[in-house]
Design a protein around this motif. Structure first.
Motif, PDB file in Angstrom:
ATOM      1  N   VAL A  12       0.871  -1.211  -0.029  1.00 34.82           N
ATOM      2  CA  VAL A  12       0.039  -0.140   0.133  1.00 34.82           C
ATOM      3  C   VAL A  12       0.966   1.145   0.107  1.00 34.82           C
ATOM      4  O   VAL A  12       2.030   1.056   0.645  1.00 34.82           O
ATOM      5  N   GLU A  77       1.606  -6.330   2.868  1.00 32.45           N
ATOM      6  CA  GLU A  77       0.131  -6.239   3.358  1.00 32.45           C
ATOM      7  C   GLU A  77      -0.779  -7.496   2.956  1.00 32.45           C
ATOM      8  O   GLU A  77      -0.707  -7.984   2.096  1.00 32.45           O
ATOM      9  N   LEU A  79      -3.889  -8.225   2.565  1.00 38.99           N
ATOM     10  CA  LEU A  79      -4.873  -8.357   1.447  1.00 38.99           C
ATOM     11  C   LEU A  79      -4.158  -8.204   0.090  1.00 38.99           C
ATOM     12  O   LEU A  79      -4.820  -8.661  -0.982  1.00 38.99           O
ATOM     13  N   GLU A  80      -3.221  -7.654  -0.094  1.00 38.31           N
ATOM     14  CA  GLU A  80      -2.504  -7.196  -1.293  1.00 38.31           C
ATOM     15  C   GLU A  80      -1.876  -8.385  -1.774  1.00 38.31           C
ATOM     16  O   GLU A  80      -1.713  -8.757  -2.756  1.00 38.31           O
ATOM     17  N   LEU A  82      -3.369 -11.402  -1.489  1.00 38.29           N
ATOM     18  CA  LEU A  82      -4.331 -12.327  -2.008  1.00 38.29           C
ATOM     19  C   LEU A  82      -4.632 -11.536  -3.365  1.00 38.29           C
ATOM     20  O   LEU A  82      -4.837 -12.086  -4.593  1.00 38.29           O
ATOM     21  N   ARG A  83      -4.460 -10.111  -3.494  1.00 38.35           N
ATOM     22  CA  ARG A  83      -4.838  -9.280  -4.655  1.00 38.35           C
ATOM     23  C   ARG A  83      -3.841  -9.662  -5.922  1.00 38.35           C
ATOM     24  O   ARG A  83      -4.597 -10.009  -6.993  1.00 38.35           O
TER      25      ARG A  83
ATOM     26  N   PRO B 335      -6.255 -16.346  -7.146  1.00 36.22           N
ATOM     27  CA  PRO B 335      -7.117 -17.066  -6.302  1.00 36.22           C
ATOM     28  C   PRO B 335      -8.444 -17.658  -6.937  1.00 36.22           C
ATOM     29  O   PRO B 335      -8.776 -16.992  -7.644  1.00 36.22           O
ATOM     30  N   ILE B 342     -12.203 -10.092  -2.224  1.00 35.40           N
ATOM     31  CA  ILE B 342     -10.976  -8.759  -2.283  1.00 35.40           C
ATOM     32  C   ILE B 342     -11.667  -7.502  -2.545  1.00 35.40           C
ATOM     33  O   ILE B 342     -12.109  -7.486  -3.705  1.00 35.40           O
ATOM     34  N   ARG B 345      -8.817  -1.502  -3.528  1.00 36.72           N
ATOM     35  CA  ARG B 345      -8.097  -0.235  -2.785  1.00 36.72           C
ATOM     36  C   ARG B 345      -7.848   0.973  -3.842  1.00 36.72           C
ATOM     37  O   ARG B 345      -7.008   1.090  -4.422  1.00 36.72           O
TER      38      ARG B 345
END
Lengths: 191, 590
Positions: A12, A77, A79-80, A82-83, B335, B342, B345
């Motif tokens: 991030v 991070e 979540l990133e 996973l992204r 995934p 997800i 962002r």
């Protein structure tokens, strides 16, 4: 013949991925690699998702790594991680900093920060490592060195010697922050 | 010496080495760093201009005056500079002039996607396209040579991946060259119809000579291999092709206007299947088809967005063309369906950003907001969602006037929102128009004292130049008054009560008005601000603070938390808290 190696640093804006990218590029150059680095950093200061791609080989063509292409993904991070997971090679390694930074949709309550990310990745990815880099950085004396702790962990997975990394760190990090960063790198490397 | 450099750093280096003395531009992603880096070299002069048209005009002057010149801008900037560009093609140059057009396929940081190679075609000037940093550096020198040899401006057309990717570059020393002498020559430089007709012929003759040149130029290279497939490509796509089809023969065009017709025909005659791989529009493909050649291109590859090796490989595979083993099995398995959802962002206004306060008030007042280009365009996103339009630099002002023309009832509900740098770029003329034509729109200038979005560049109202020299500060109040605006109010938007009052007054007024919301960008202040404190016992969970979309405020399991590291101490959340639960300074709860 230098082993080709494709690595992605994801995180991030504001987490220090750009400095980590610099040290890594410097180390790769010292090792004698041709190297191409691709960053989309326009939004780096605006809290968006940021990614650096580094391609190392005797000769690199495309500066871009595409899906299923990365040998290692270093995620600052959860979540990133996973992204960007689609970018990992089936036999690749993902290193995840055990930190949550909620994106705005989560902050304002229109989305949820998903649970079970680490469990999911551990289940699906053969080679994964979870690091409490922030705690380790605090122990080293500065929470802002979490990026260098992670770099230390990454270093073990790459075909570049420790001394080369340390020289690169010395050249990139300003003198007055060098000692704490050296400590952070060692903490990650010795893990 | 070899160094890892971004394309932008390499262009700056190339300009320095080739003896460029004057660099001028307007910031815009992905071009911005070029001029910033150039400005740090010795024995050069560099400046930001208020907009790209002025920048190019300054560049033309410097060229006519005898200096080698670099002019930098993003793709949409060339739209602004198009007027001088098309006539510069007629006058030609004295000192060499290179125009950097940094295109942004996939719109990483732009409002549209456009293929600026068409400008070179239309203006009848050479276009060079580097594929990496080394070429970016080398092509600046080639462009300057071409410029002086053929008496023409030259477009150096890059794309985001070339500007922002870093690759190895061999650097050398600067060539110290004397300026050329300026010799008065009205037939060349005064484009009245009579003179322009003469130069019009020059343009066509020049194009023919350039075409001859391109036939043998080292800027265009052939990589011979298997002749079953022959690919014609340019720019970053070259590397994708080499990666995906290592066995194919490739004609790499470094000069994409004018095209080397004979070279292309010769290449085509030696390969079984001819394919053009290019990003965005079928610029090469259309012209190659017009040569009467059978060629594939956009029938196989997308014309929207960036290419990458994966897209190129997929296009070839779909057409039964053998690709690099690495791209045989491209299936993405992770995934998968079991993965947690997800959330996106999106980029966000920083903690302490003054724009947040302004958009909070505009949202509360439920106004229609004609918006503009800058960080504040993020005010269109949730939770602020208080921007209705965004078209181009300066459009907010003219559009607010137009909204009221369509329906006078819109006037009291509409406000134009524009940043300080953008207002100086092209908002001033729009405001002049409102006053002149008897409009009564309200223009809100979000004056954060910098060009924030592109990374804090100076502009004519910051009091400093690109080279760090003190400069005059445009007096925005005085400027708008001189245009005939009588109602001008200046306010710090963080004082939301006062700001709201002023917005109500000015939108209600039946004459043009300007509100200057003045507060420096939160990132300009390097001094750490005292973070605010939240008393969780007083918080009743009304979410008003969360609804500001501040990255320092979050909620988990019904508990609101303030993050001390992120909090910038702007105290906006104190103003909106319904319970007085947030307090100035002190220790906070995170």
């Amino acid at each position: 013949m230098l082993k080709p190696f494709d690595v992605m640093l994801v995180g991030v804006g504001g987490q220090g991925t750009l400095l980590a990218t610099k040290v890594l590029s410097k180390a790769a150059q010292k090792k004698g690699y041709d190297i191409k680095v691709s960053e989309i950093k326009g939004m780096a200061q605006r809290g968006g998702s940021v990614v650096s791609q580094l391609r190392l080989a005797e000769e690199v063509n495309s500066p871009l790594i595409t899906e299923t292409g990365a040998d290692v993904i270093l995620s600052f991070e959860k979540l990133e991680a996973l992204r960007w997971l689609s970018y990992l090679k089936p036999e690749g390694t993902v290193i995840i900093n055990n930190q949550e930074i909620a994106p705005v949709p989560v902050l304002i309550g229109v989305a949820e920060y998903p649970g079970g990310i680490l469990e999911y990745i551990k289940r699906k990815v053969h080679n994964s490592e979870v690091i409490d880099a922030l705690d380790m950085a605090v122990e080293c004396g500065n929470p802002r060195t979490a990026n260098v702790v992670l770099l230390g962990v990454l270093a073990k997975h790459m075909p570049i010697e420790r001394e080369t990394w340390e020289q690169a760190l010395e050249e990139v990090v300003p003198n007055k922050f060098l000692e704490v960063n050296q400590k952070a790198f060692a903490a990650g490397y010795n893990l | 010496m070899k160094e890892l450099m971004s394309g932008n750093a390499a262009i700056a280096r190339g300009a320095y080495e080739a003896g460029v003395k004057v660099g001028v531009g307007y910031p815009g992603t992905p071009s911005t760093e070029t001029l910033e880096i150039f400005s740090k070299y010795p024995d050069i002069y560099a400046q930001w201009s208020p907009n790209e048209k002025v920048a190019l005009e300054v560049g033309i002057g410097a060229s006519v005056g005898g200096s080698k010149v670099l002019v930098t801008m993003k793709h949409v900037g060339v739209n602004v500079a198009a007027d001088p560009l098309f006539t510069l093609s007629y006058t030609g140059v004295n000192g060499g002039l290179v125009l950097l057009s940094a295109d942004d396929p996939s719109m990483h940081s732009s409002q549209n996607e456009q293929d600026n190679r068409y400008y070179a075609l239309m203006a009848k000037i050479p276009c060079l396209e580097p594929s990496d940093s080394q070429e970016a550096k080398d092509m600046v020198a080639s462009a300057l040579e071409l410029s002086e040899q053929f008496d023409t401006p030259v477009m150096l057309r890059t794309t985001t991946r070339v500007n922002h990717s870093q690759t190895m570059v061999e650097t050398t020393d600067r060539q110290e060259l004397a300026n050329k002498e300026y010799i008065k020559n009205p037939k060349k430089y005064v484009m009245t119809p009579a003179n322009a007709r003469g130069r019009r012929v020059h343009v066509e003759e020049r194009l023919q000579k350039l075409q001859q040149y391109s036939e043998n130029s080292i800027l265009n290279k052939i990589h011979w291999d298997d002749t079953k497939i022959g690919v014609i490509t340019s720019g970053i796509s070259y590397h994708y092709v080499r990666e995906v089809l290592p066995q194919a023969s490739v004609l790499k065009l470094g000069m994409t206007n004018p095209l080397p017709a004979k070279l292309i025909q010769d290449f085509a005659s030696k390969v079984s299947t001819l394919i053009v791989v290019e990003e965005l529009d079928p610029f090469l493909e259309t012209q190659i088809k017009a040569m009467g050649l059978a060629v594939h291109g956009k029938d196989m590859l997308p014309n929207i967005g960036e290419l990458n090796p994966r897209i190129v490989a997929q296009s070839f595979k779909d057409n039964n063309i053998e690709v690099n083993e690495k791209y045989h099995n491209n299936e993405v398995n992770l995934p998968d369906a079991d993965a947690p959802t997800i959330p996106p962002r999106p980029p966000v206004l920083c903690a302490g950003c003054p724009h947040r306060a302004a958009f909070h008030v505009l949202r509360e007042l439920n106004l229609t907001v004609t918006g503009d280009i800058g960080c504040y365009t993020l005010g269109s996103l949730p939770p602020l969602t208080s921007m209705d339009t965004c078209v181009c630099m300066g459009a907010s002002v003219g559009m607010a006037h137009g909204m009221a023309l369509a329906n006078p009832a819109n006037k009291d509900r509409t406000v134009a929102v524009i940043g300080d740098s953008t207002f100086l770029h092209s908002g001033v003329t729009g405001l002049m128009d409102i006053v002149y034509n008897g409009g009564s729109a309200t223009v809100l200038i979000l004056d954060n004292r910098t060009t924030a979005m592109t990374g804090h560049q100076e502009h004519p109202a910051t009091g400093k130049t690109l080279m760090g020299e003190p400069a005059n500060e445009v007096d925005l109040e005085g400027l708008v008054k001189s245009l005939g605006v009588k109602r001008v109010q200046v306010v710090d938007p963080i004082d939301i009560t006062k700001f709201e009052q002023i917005v109500k007054e000015e939108t209600a007024a039946q004459e043009p008005s300007v509100i200057i919301a003045r507060r420096p960008c939160a990132l300009l202040n390097k001094e750490p601000q005292q973070p605010v404190t939240l008393d969780v016992n007083m918080c009743m969970g009304c979410r008003l603070c969360l609804n500001l979309g501040c990255p320092a405020i979050s909620e988990k399991d019904g508990v609101v938390t303030l993050n001390a590291i992120h909090c910038n101490g702007c105290e906006l959340c104190i103003s909106v808290c319904s319970q007085g639960a947030i307090m100035k300074g002190g220790q906070n709860n995170a």
